[in-house]
Structures are given as structure tokens and as C-alpha cells.
Scaffold this motif. Structure first.
Motif, PDB file in Angstrom:
ATOM      1  N   VAL A  67       0.876  -1.168   0.000  1.00  0.00           N
ATOM      2  CA  VAL A  67       0.000   0.000   0.000  1.00  0.00           C
ATOM      3  C   VAL A  67       0.913   1.218   0.000  1.00  0.00           C
ATOM      4  CG1 VAL A  67      -1.730   1.311   1.297  1.00  0.00           C
ATOM      5  CG2 VAL A  67      -1.855  -1.205   1.233  1.00  0.00           C
ATOM      6  N   ILE A  68       0.764   2.064  -1.001  1.00  0.00           N
ATOM      7  CA  ILE A  68       1.578   3.276  -1.128  1.00  0.00           C
ATOM      8  C   ILE A  68       0.858   4.446  -0.462  1.00  0.00           C
ATOM      9  CG2 ILE A  68       2.532   4.959  -2.766  1.00  0.00           C
ATOM     10  CD1 ILE A  68       3.967   2.288  -2.979  1.00  0.00           C
ATOM     11  N   ILE A  69       1.625   5.202   0.325  1.00  0.00           N
ATOM     12  CA  ILE A  69       1.137   6.480   0.855  1.00  0.00           C
ATOM     13  C   ILE A  69       2.160   7.529   0.444  1.00  0.00           C
ATOM     14  CG2 ILE A  69      -0.181   5.543   2.787  1.00  0.00           C
ATOM     15  CD1 ILE A  69       2.256   6.273   4.557  1.00  0.00           C
ATOM     16  N   THR A  70       1.687   8.647  -0.065  1.00  0.00           N
ATOM     17  CA  THR A  70       2.626   9.637  -0.577  1.00  0.00           C
ATOM     18  C   THR A  70       2.011  11.025  -0.632  1.00  0.00           C
ATOM     19  OG1 THR A  70       4.102  10.160  -2.434  1.00  0.00           O
ATOM     20  CG2 THR A  70       1.976   9.152  -2.978  1.00  0.00           C
ATOM     21  N   GLY A  71       2.869  12.006  -0.589  1.00  0.00           N
ATOM     22  CA  GLY A  71       2.449  13.385  -0.817  1.00  0.00           C
ATOM     23  C   GLY A  71       2.419  13.709  -2.293  1.00  0.00           C
ATOM     24  N   ASP A  72       2.947  12.800  -3.099  1.00  0.00           N
ATOM     25  CA  ASP A  72       3.022  12.978  -4.552  1.00  0.00           C
ATOM     26  C   ASP A  72       1.831  12.285  -5.201  1.00  0.00           C
ATOM     27  OD1 ASP A  72       3.606  13.024  -7.252  1.00  0.00           O
ATOM     28  OD2 ASP A  72       5.304  11.657  -7.111  1.00  0.00           O
ATOM     29  N   ASP A  73       0.863  13.064  -5.608  1.00  0.00           N
ATOM     30  CA  ASP A  73      -0.334  12.473  -6.206  1.00  0.00           C
ATOM     31  C   ASP A  73      -0.340  12.641  -7.724  1.00  0.00           C
ATOM     32  OD1 ASP A  73      -2.695  11.035  -6.111  1.00  0.00           O
ATOM     33  OD2 ASP A  73      -3.936  12.820  -5.933  1.00  0.00           O
ATOM     34  N   ALA A  74       0.846  12.709  -8.315  1.00  0.00           N
ATOM     35  CA  ALA A  74       0.924  12.838  -9.770  1.00  0.00           C
ATOM     36  C   ALA A  74       0.354  11.585 -10.422  1.00  0.00           C
ATOM     37  CB  ALA A  74       2.371  13.056 -10.197  1.00  0.00           C
ATOM     38  N   ALA A  75      -0.394  11.773 -11.486  1.00  0.00           N
ATOM     39  CA  ALA A  75      -1.043  10.651 -12.174  1.00  0.00           C
ATOM     40  C   ALA A  75      -0.018   9.608 -12.626  1.00  0.00           C
ATOM     41  CB  ALA A  75      -1.847  11.160 -13.361  1.00  0.00           C
ATOM     42  N   ASP A  76       1.149  10.056 -13.115  1.00  0.00           N
ATOM     43  CA  ASP A  76       2.143   9.085 -13.570  1.00  0.00           C
ATOM     44  C   ASP A  76       2.717   8.274 -12.411  1.00  0.00           C
ATOM     45  OD1 ASP A  76       3.425  11.489 -12.770  1.00  0.00           O
ATOM     46  OD2 ASP A  76       5.210  10.985 -13.921  1.00  0.00           O
ATOM     47  N   SER A  77       2.853   8.884 -11.227  1.00  0.00           N
ATOM     48  CA  SER A  77       3.327   8.143 -10.043  1.00  0.00           C
ATOM     49  C   SER A  77       2.298   7.106  -9.624  1.00  0.00           C
ATOM     50  CB  SER A  77       3.596   9.091  -8.875  1.00  0.00           C
ATOM     51  OG  SER A  77       4.686   9.928  -9.164  1.00  0.00           O
ATOM     52  N   ARG A  78       1.034   7.512  -9.595  1.00  0.00           N
ATOM     53  CA  ARG A  78      -0.046   6.579  -9.236  1.00  0.00           C
ATOM     54  C   ARG A  78      -0.065   5.403 -10.214  1.00  0.00           C
ATOM     55  NH1 ARG A  78      -4.854   6.946  -6.536  1.00  0.00           N
ATOM     56  NH2 ARG A  78      -4.453   9.126  -6.098  1.00  0.00           N
ATOM     57  N   GLU A  79      -0.024   5.714 -11.499  1.00  0.00           N
ATOM     58  CA  GLU A  79      -0.066   4.678 -12.533  1.00  0.00           C
ATOM     59  C   GLU A  79       1.128   3.729 -12.410  1.00  0.00           C
ATOM     60  OE1 GLU A  79       0.583   4.731 -17.238  1.00  0.00           O
ATOM     61  OE2 GLU A  79      -1.082   5.986 -16.559  1.00  0.00           O
ATOM     62  N   ARG A  80       2.312   4.296 -12.210  1.00  0.00           N
ATOM     63  CA  ARG A  80       3.521   3.470 -12.102  1.00  0.00           C
ATOM     64  C   ARG A  80       3.462   2.563 -10.872  1.00  0.00           C
ATOM     65  NH1 ARG A  80       9.700   5.730 -11.343  1.00  0.00           N
ATOM     66  NH2 ARG A  80      10.666   3.677 -11.096  1.00  0.00           N
ATOM     67  N   LEU A 133      -2.516   5.948  -1.813  1.00  0.00           N
ATOM     68  CA  LEU A 133      -3.228   6.927  -0.996  1.00  0.00           C
ATOM     69  C   LEU A 133      -2.370   8.165  -0.785  1.00  0.00           C
ATOM     70  CD1 LEU A 133      -4.519   4.418   1.700  1.00  0.00           C
ATOM     71  CD2 LEU A 133      -5.730   5.224  -0.334  1.00  0.00           C
ATOM     72  N   ARG A 134      -3.024   9.313  -0.831  1.00  0.00           N
ATOM     73  CA  ARG A 134      -2.330  10.593  -0.684  1.00  0.00           C
ATOM     74  C   ARG A 134      -2.252  11.003   0.778  1.00  0.00           C
ATOM     75  NH1 ARG A 134      -0.048  14.903  -2.169  1.00  0.00           N
ATOM     76  NH2 ARG A 134      -0.857  16.993  -2.339  1.00  0.00           N
ATOM     77  N   LYS A 135      -1.064  11.531   1.173  1.00  0.00           N
ATOM     78  CA  LYS A 135      -0.876  12.109   2.505  1.00  0.00           C
ATOM     79  C   LYS A 135      -1.479  13.502   2.515  1.00  0.00           C
ATOM     80  CE  LYS A 135       3.565   9.962   3.643  1.00  0.00           C
ATOM     81  NZ  LYS A 135       4.966  10.269   3.928  1.00  0.00           N
ATOM     82  N   PRO A 136      -2.072  13.964   3.584  1.00  0.00           N
ATOM     83  CA  PRO A 136      -2.328  13.176   4.796  1.00  0.00           C
ATOM     84  C   PRO A 136      -3.373  12.107   4.494  1.00  0.00           C
ATOM     85  CG  PRO A 136      -3.353  15.329   5.001  1.00  0.00           C
ATOM     86  CD  PRO A 136      -2.585  15.322   3.710  1.00  0.00           C
ATOM     87  N   VAL A 137      -3.059  10.897   4.908  1.00  0.00           N
ATOM     88  CA  VAL A 137      -3.866   9.751   4.528  1.00  0.00           C
ATOM     89  C   VAL A 137      -5.186   9.706   5.308  1.00  0.00           C
ATOM     90  CG1 VAL A 137      -2.790   8.142   6.166  1.00  0.00           C
ATOM     91  CG2 VAL A 137      -3.706   7.288   4.028  1.00  0.00           C
ATOM     92  N   ASP A 138      -6.238   9.354   4.604  1.00  0.00           N
ATOM     93  CA  ASP A 138      -7.539   9.135   5.239  1.00  0.00           C
ATOM     94  C   ASP A 138      -7.429   7.823   6.017  1.00  0.00           C
ATOM     95  OD1 ASP A 138     -10.219   7.679   5.275  1.00  0.00           O
ATOM     96  OD2 ASP A 138     -10.846   9.675   4.622  1.00  0.00           O
ATOM     97  N   GLU A 139      -7.599   7.883   7.332  1.00  0.00           N
ATOM     98  CA  GLU A 139      -7.382   6.720   8.187  1.00  0.00           C
ATOM     99  C   GLU A 139      -8.268   5.534   7.808  1.00  0.00           C
ATOM    100  OE1 GLU A 139      -7.787   8.097  12.212  1.00  0.00           O
ATOM    101  OE2 GLU A 139      -5.942   9.278  12.091  1.00  0.00           O
ATOM    102  N   ALA A 140      -9.524   5.795   7.549  1.00  0.00           N
ATOM    103  CA  ALA A 140     -10.454   4.718   7.201  1.00  0.00           C
ATOM    104  C   ALA A 140     -10.055   4.057   5.881  1.00  0.00           C
ATOM    105  CB  ALA A 140     -11.886   5.240   7.129  1.00  0.00           C
TER     106      ALA A 140
END
Length: 125
Positions: free
Chosen positions: A81-94, A104-111
Motif C-alpha cells: 500500500v503506497i502512501i505519498t504526498g506525490d499524487d501525480a497521475a504518472d506516479s499513481r499509474e507506475r 493513498l495521498r498524505k495526509p492519509v484518510d485513516e479509514a
């Protein structure tokens, strides 16, 4: 509350993030091991195998992408499970193309994080 003693590894170079994620994941009933780097995590695989890995993408020395590749090269199959501040579409896709189960993007939704871990542990393939 999860009754399963599954082990979740948290890999993030930011100590405050590791601690917060550790508390959250423990509160959901999982065991947690925390690592400040991908190198530390890879070394830990000699003694234990987690049921899921929650990792940051942007870390020094060994990035999340590089860690995903290292896991694949070593033959270790563990849901990521990836958590990151980088929500670039290419990062997500890769990340997803490399086998991540969730991005999931930081700050991460706990649920959402707990749900992603539950899904990964329930269906590791």
C-alpha cells in the motif's frame, strides 16, 4: 477492530509519520513493525515477513518505486500500500502497474488506509 494478528510493515523516512501510522494500524488490531528506510526493511526480511507493507514513495537512498522493484527481484510477494504526498497521475499509474494494491495521498484518510490494509491482508494475491 481486526482480530487477525497480521503483521504490517510501515516504511517511511519521516519518524512522526511512522509513529502516527503505527498507532493507527495497531488500533485496528494489527501487529506493526516500523522502518525508517527501504534498506532497513529489506534487511528485516531475513528474519520476518509481513502480511502487508505500507510505504512512502519519496525516501532517500531507496525510493518506494525502488523498494517495489527490490521486492520483486528478491521474489518476496507481499501486498504493498503506497502512501505519498506525490499524487501525480504518472506516479499513481507506475505504482499500481508495479503491483501496489492501493495508492493513498498524505495526509492519509485513516479509514481508507485501514480498508486498504484489510483488503491486502484478506486477499494477498
Amino acid at each position: 477492530m481486526n482480530k487477525d494478528p497480521s503483521l504490517v510493515a510501515v516504511v517511511d523516512d519521516e519518524e512522526s509519520v511512522r509513529k502516527a501510522l503505527g498507532r493507527l494500524i495497531r488500533s485496528a488490531g494489527y501487529g506493526v513493525e516500523m522502518f525508517g528506510s527501504g534498506v532497513e526493511f529489506m534487511q528485516s526480511l531475513k528474519r520476518t515477513r509481513p502480511d502487508c507493507v505500507v510505504m512512502d514513495l519519496r525516501m532517500p537512498v531507496l525510493s518506494g518505486f525502488e523498494l517495489q522493484s527490490a521486492l520483486q527481484r528478491s521474489g518476496v510477494t507481499v501486498p504493498v500500500v503506497i502512501i505519498t504526498g506525490d499524487d501525480a497521475a504518472d506516479s499513481r499509474e507506475r505504482a499500481l502497474r508495479c503491483g501496489a494494491r492501493a495508492f493513498l495521498r498524505k495526509p492519509v484518510d485513516e479509514a481508507l488506509l485501514i480498508e486498504a490494509i484489510q483488503n491486502a491482508v484478506r486477499d494477498p494475491a
